[in-house]
Design a protein around this motif. Structure first.
Motif, PDB file in Angstrom:
ATOM      1  N   GLU A 126      38.734  35.913  36.444  1.00  0.00           N
ATOM      2  CA  GLU A 126      37.305  35.816  36.148  1.00  0.00           C
ATOM      3  C   GLU A 126      36.476  36.130  37.390  1.00  0.00           C
ATOM      4  N   LEU A 127      37.007  35.777  38.560  1.00  0.00           N
ATOM      5  CA  LEU A 127      36.299  36.027  39.814  1.00  0.00           C
ATOM      6  C   LEU A 127      36.505  37.458  40.310  1.00  0.00           C
ATOM      7  N   GLN A 128      37.727  37.961  40.167  1.00  0.00           N
ATOM      8  CA  GLN A 128      38.069  39.290  40.692  1.00  0.00           C
ATOM      9  C   GLN A 128      38.906  40.055  39.661  1.00  0.00           C
ATOM     10  N   PRO A 129      38.284  40.556  38.617  1.00  0.00           N
ATOM     11  CA  PRO A 129      39.029  41.185  37.513  1.00  0.00           C
ATOM     12  C   PRO A 129      39.761  42.468  37.898  1.00  0.00           C
ATOM     13  N   ASP A 130      39.357  43.116  38.996  1.00  0.00           N
ATOM     14  CA  ASP A 130      39.986  44.381  39.365  1.00  0.00           C
ATOM     15  C   ASP A 130      41.201  44.215  40.270  1.00  0.00           C
TER      16      ASP A 130
END
Length: 312
Positions: free
Chosen positions: A68-72
């Motif tokens: 959710e914070l860093q989807p990539d």
């Protein structure tokens, strides 16, 4: 240099991972997943490796929140758990790139991280191209025909196990659908389908390829008439856009370097099933087939991205 986050409640595991990876990546470590998540609110990473079993929260819960914070960022789970089915069921919840078993082999660890980062880069490049030229988005979708896979394995018993595992429907088909949704920017989920052609010798494969095509070739490290890297190197010349996977019982640094530099393989898989006991072990077979099918789906997805990128 890519930035990698390591999360494990055992400090000795973190120390071991840091020693093996610090030469290749910028490393940060946390023994507390909650503190790691807080850190990730203001620090970006290219990839995270998280332990499956931690007291504060398990690796799946952690990676859901991390996503959710860093989807990539790419995600890899380390696990010493024996419940393979439970691990496989969770992969689609977090878009995990790979599960690695404890204890790990350094060559397999490095290979998996490098492949995860390469796939991430391909996704980001594809997205950047699509944003620059919105009209190309619809063109990313491929025809809904089964992938053609060539399997080179001299052991007929292993041929049957791998061929059956690749073609049967399983949880990895959901992973393929999730990947295709990500690539195509659409809500429609696609199913994974393939046709597998098996061969016992490299010579038979090369003869077959004189008048046929394939999307992926999977070769055992040792065949009756040549080694797998030699075959994959020749296949690279014959069908350069086919994905390539090497299967090895014990990949070392030299073999890994050869496979990547000479044959440009997308994946080196370490599958322990060279003797009768392991081949007859149903649980080990399930784990190996999971690894094989997941690697195949990821290699084919990366291949599709590269082909589309070349067209654009």
């Amino acid at each position: 240099m890519s930035k990698v986050l390591l999360v494990d409640d055992e400090q000795n595991v973190l120390n071991a991972l840091r020693r093996e990876l610090r030469e290749y990546f910028e490393i940060e470590t946390f023994d507390n997943p909650l503190m790691a998540l807080e850190h990730c609110r203001h620090e970006q990473f290219d990839l995270v490796v998280a332990d499956y079993k931690m007291p504060e929260m398990n690796g799946i819960e952690f990676l859901k929140k991390f996503g959710e914070l860093q989807p990539d960022a790419s995600r890899i789970v380390l696990s010493g758990e024996a419940d393979i089915d439970a691990l496989i069921r969770t992969i689609n919840e977090t878009h995990i790139y790979r599960f690695l078993a404890k204890p790990w082999e350094k060559a397999e660890l490095l290979s998996s991280i490098q492949q995860a980062l390469a796939y991430r880069a391909a996704i980001l490049n594809s997205r950047s191209s699509a944003n620059a030229s919105p009209g190309t988005r619809a063109a990313v979708s491929r025809e809904q025909t089964p992938y053609r896979i060539v399997l080179a394995e001299s052991d007929m018993h292993l041929q049957a196990i791998m061929s059956r595992g690749l073609t049967e429907e399983s949880g990895q088909s959901t992973l393929y659908g999730a990947m295709q949704q990500e690539l195509h920017h659409s809500a429609e989920s696609e199913k994974f389908a393939c046709v597998v052609e098996v061969f016992r010798t490299g010579r038979d494969v090369l003869q077959h390829m004189e008048s046929n095509r394939c999307d992926l070739i999977i070769a055992a490290q040792t065949l009756q008439d040549m080694d797998g890297i030699q075959l994959l190197r020749q296949m690279r010349q014959i069908i350069p856009d086919a994905a390539r996977i090497l299967i090895s019982n014990d990949p070392n640094k030299t073999l890994l370097s050869q496979a990547i530099n000479e044959a440009e393989v997308q994946n080196v898989l370490q599958l322990h099933w060279s003797n009768y006991e392991l081949r007859a072990d149903v649980r080990r077979q399930a784990w190996n087939i999971y690894q094989l099918k997941t690697a195949s789906i990821q290699a084919l997805a990366a291949r599709d991205i590269q082909i589309q990128g070349a067209k654009n």
